[in-house]
Design a protein around this motif. Structure first.
Motif, PDB file in Angstrom:
ATOM      1  N   LEU A  59       0.833  -1.194   0.000  1.00 17.61           N
ATOM      2  CA  LEU A  59       0.000   0.000   0.000  1.00 17.61           C
ATOM      3  C   LEU A  59       0.870   1.247   0.000  1.00 17.61           C
ATOM      4  O   LEU A  59       1.993   1.218   0.524  1.00 17.61           O
ATOM      5  CB  LEU A  59      -0.921   0.030   1.224  1.00 17.61           C
ATOM      6  CG  LEU A  59      -2.019  -1.039   1.289  1.00 17.61           C
ATOM      7  CD1 LEU A  59      -2.711  -0.990   2.643  1.00 17.61           C
ATOM      8  CD2 LEU A  59      -3.025  -0.868   0.169  1.00 17.61           C
ATOM      9  N   PRO A  60       0.389   2.357  -0.571  1.00 18.43           N
ATOM     10  CA  PRO A  60       1.164   3.592  -0.515  1.00 18.43           C
ATOM     11  C   PRO A  60       1.195   4.135   0.903  1.00 18.43           C
ATOM     12  O   PRO A  60       0.270   3.956   1.683  1.00 18.43           O
ATOM     13  CB  PRO A  60       0.395   4.544  -1.437  1.00 18.43           C
ATOM     14  CG  PRO A  60      -1.007   4.029  -1.399  1.00 18.43           C
ATOM     15  CD  PRO A  60      -0.887   2.537  -1.265  1.00 18.43           C
ATOM     16  N   HIS A  61       2.278   4.812   1.250  1.00 24.34           N
ATOM     17  CA  HIS A  61       2.378   5.504   2.527  1.00 24.34           C
ATOM     18  C   HIS A  61       1.962   6.940   2.283  1.00 24.34           C
ATOM     19  O   HIS A  61       2.661   7.697   1.620  1.00 24.34           O
ATOM     20  CB  HIS A  61       3.808   5.420   3.070  1.00 24.34           C
ATOM     21  CG  HIS A  61       4.145   4.068   3.594  1.00 24.34           C
ATOM     22  ND1 HIS A  61       4.145   3.754   4.930  1.00 24.34           N
ATOM     23  CD2 HIS A  61       4.456   2.918   2.956  1.00 24.34           C
ATOM     24  CE1 HIS A  61       4.468   2.471   5.097  1.00 24.34           C
ATOM     25  NE2 HIS A  61       4.658   1.959   3.912  1.00 24.34           N
ATOM     26  N   VAL A  62       0.803   7.318   2.818  1.00 27.68           N
ATOM     27  CA  VAL A  62       0.229   8.629   2.569  1.00 27.68           C
ATOM     28  C   VAL A  62       0.098   9.373   3.887  1.00 27.68           C
ATOM     29  O   VAL A  62      -0.437   8.841   4.855  1.00 27.68           O
ATOM     30  CB  VAL A  62      -1.154   8.517   1.896  1.00 27.68           C
ATOM     31  CG1 VAL A  62      -1.731   9.905   1.640  1.00 27.68           C
ATOM     32  CG2 VAL A  62      -1.058   7.729   0.599  1.00 27.68           C
ATOM     33  N   THR A  63       0.610  10.570   3.958  1.00 29.36           N
ATOM     34  CA  THR A  63       0.419  11.454   5.087  1.00 29.36           C
ATOM     35  C   THR A  63      -0.085  12.777   4.519  1.00 29.36           C
ATOM     36  O   THR A  63      -0.084  12.969   3.295  1.00 29.36           O
ATOM     37  CB  THR A  63       1.730  11.693   5.857  1.00 29.36           C
ATOM     38  OG1 THR A  63       2.545  12.622   5.138  1.00 29.36           O
ATOM     39  CG2 THR A  63       2.509  10.397   6.060  1.00 29.36           C
ATOM     40  N   PRO A  64      -0.499  13.710   5.358  1.00 31.12           N
ATOM     41  CA  PRO A  64      -0.904  15.016   4.819  1.00 31.12           C
ATOM     42  C   PRO A  64       0.218  15.734   4.082  1.00 31.12           C
ATOM     43  O   PRO A  64      -0.045  16.633   3.290  1.00 31.12           O
ATOM     44  CB  PRO A  64      -1.329  15.791   6.068  1.00 31.12           C
ATOM     45  CG  PRO A  64      -1.715  14.743   7.054  1.00 31.12           C
ATOM     46  CD  PRO A  64      -0.779  13.597   6.795  1.00 31.12           C
ATOM     47  N   SER A 119       6.141   8.903  13.117  1.00 23.39           N
ATOM     48  CA  SER A 119       5.856  10.159  13.806  1.00 23.39           C
ATOM     49  C   SER A 119       5.449  11.202  12.769  1.00 23.39           C
ATOM     50  O   SER A 119       6.249  11.572  11.902  1.00 23.39           O
ATOM     51  CB  SER A 119       7.093  10.643  14.573  1.00 23.39           C
ATOM     52  OG  SER A 119       6.965  12.000  14.934  1.00 23.39           O
ATOM     53  N   GLN A 120       4.218  11.679  12.854  1.00 21.18           N
ATOM     54  CA  GLN A 120       3.759  12.691  11.918  1.00 21.18           C
ATOM     55  C   GLN A 120       4.558  13.982  12.062  1.00 21.18           C
ATOM     56  O   GLN A 120       4.817  14.687  11.082  1.00 21.18           O
ATOM     57  CB  GLN A 120       2.273  12.969  12.138  1.00 21.18           C
ATOM     58  CG  GLN A 120       1.369  11.798  11.797  1.00 21.18           C
ATOM     59  CD  GLN A 120       1.423  11.430  10.320  1.00 21.18           C
ATOM     60  OE1 GLN A 120       1.439  12.299   9.455  1.00 21.18           O
ATOM     61  NE2 GLN A 120       1.465  10.147  10.032  1.00 21.18           N
ATOM     62  N   LEU A 121       4.968  14.295  13.288  1.00 20.24           N
ATOM     63  CA  LEU A 121       5.758  15.500  13.514  1.00 20.24           C
ATOM     64  C   LEU A 121       7.114  15.399  12.824  1.00 20.24           C
ATOM     65  O   LEU A 121       7.571  16.351  12.181  1.00 20.24           O
ATOM     66  CB  LEU A 121       5.946  15.735  15.016  1.00 20.24           C
ATOM     67  CG  LEU A 121       6.784  16.964  15.417  1.00 20.24           C
ATOM     68  CD1 LEU A 121       6.142  18.247  14.886  1.00 20.24           C
ATOM     69  CD2 LEU A 121       6.932  17.028  16.941  1.00 20.24           C
TER      70      LEU A 121
END
Length: 316
Positions: free
Chosen positions: A38-43, A177-179
């Motif tokens: 699956l793709p790794h998607v973040t904002p 970690s989104q940060l």
């Protein structure tokens, strides 16, 4: 090196059909085998890993809104690229080399692997908002849609380090970690804007809206995305007549104020579609579209797919 690849054997109705969101990339890669299911998607970023075999028949690379970085992780290859109907340009790439693509026009590619039957690459897309914030932070008058020079087979220690750190964070065994992802992506965006930003046409370097006024106007737009566009209010904030404001704004950003406002609305909608489970209708209302059909029409025109397909690339 492009991503979102479409086989030439597939029918293509128009250039608009070749504008595909980054999240849909894995559906358009003929002959490649995703290294991740699956793709790794973040904002902030979209990351895919692929293992490619040789592609001898040209493939058509659609245009996407997001700047694309591709780095070679293993193996080597001879890559050929050309604009439609143009001459082939050849580049030999090996581990650590990267491609930077920022184009609204489709083009063709093919490649031949060296010293083996496959090579591994990572594809990373940066959210346009990251590029916009980087340009504004650097005090550039072109705070709108920044474009980059197209680069094939480049080598940059900073780019390689930041891409490797993003890959490690997004594909490691720990919860990302989104940060940290945001910080790395923002650092990458700043480096790209500083180093690889395409020069502005001479006509857009002079007599453009001053940077502080541009920031003020864009902040005002972002605060009122749900409201009707008002050229008069924006011109008043810039302390200019509507005519002069429109002219100077377009010289600074490359877009009219109304089109820039639409881009901001759609950028916010894209973020909400990825980050929340709110309905498409609710998201459309938040960014100023009371009619779901109108919202879908504008979104498709700007992004290339409907809001529902953008949230779930397997649809449509």
């Amino acid at each position: 090196m492009g991503a979102l690849l479409v086989s030439q054997s597939e029918p293509v109705a128009s250039t608009d059909a070749l504008r595909i969101p980054a999240e849909a990339m894995q559906h358009y890669l003929p002959g490649g085998h995703p290294a991740l299911p699956l793709p790794h998607v973040t904002p902030d970023v979209v990351l895919h890993l692929f293992t490619h075999c040789s592609i001898t028949e040209p493939i058509l690379v659609p245009a996407v809104a997001e700047p694309l970085l591709v780095m070679v992780l293993a193996g080597s290859a001879i890559v050929e690229e050309r604009a439609a109907g143009g001459e082939w340009a050849q580049t030999e790439v090996r581990v650590g080399d990267f491609f930077l693509t920022s184009t609204m026009q489709p083009y063709e590619m093919r490649w031949q692997t060296r010293d083996g039957d496959s090579f591994e690459v990572m594809h990373l897309y940066l959210a346009p908002t990251l590029i916009d914030h980087a340009a504004r932070d650097l005090g550039l008058q072109q705070a709108g849609p920044v474009s980059f020079v197209d680069l094939s087979g480049g080598h940059d220690d900073w780019v390689r380090m930041l891409l490797e750190q993003l890959r490690a964070e997004l594909t490691g065994s720990r919860t990302p970690s989104q940060l940290l992802v945001h910080s790395l992506a923002q650092a990458l965006a700043i480096h790209l804007v500083r180093t690889y930003r395409a020069p502005l046409p001479a006509g857009r370097r002079s007599n453009a809206l001053q940077a502080y006024k541009l920031r003020r106007v864009i902040d005002l737009m972002n605060q009122h995305l749900a409201q009707d566009f008002s050229l008069a209010k924006l011109a008043q904030a810039a302390q200019l007549s509507e005519y002069h404001f429109s002219r100077l704004f377009k010289r600074a950003t490359g877009l009219s104020p109304s089109h820039y406002f639409i881009r901001l609305r759609i950028a916010r909608a894209r973020q909400l579609l990825l980050e929340t489970e709110r309905s498409v209708i609710d998201i459309g209302l938040e960014v100023g579209y009371s009619s779901p059909s109108h919202f879908s029409q504008v979104f498709r025109r700007e992004v290339g797919v409907t809001p529902s397909a953008y949230r779930d690339p397997g649809r449509d």
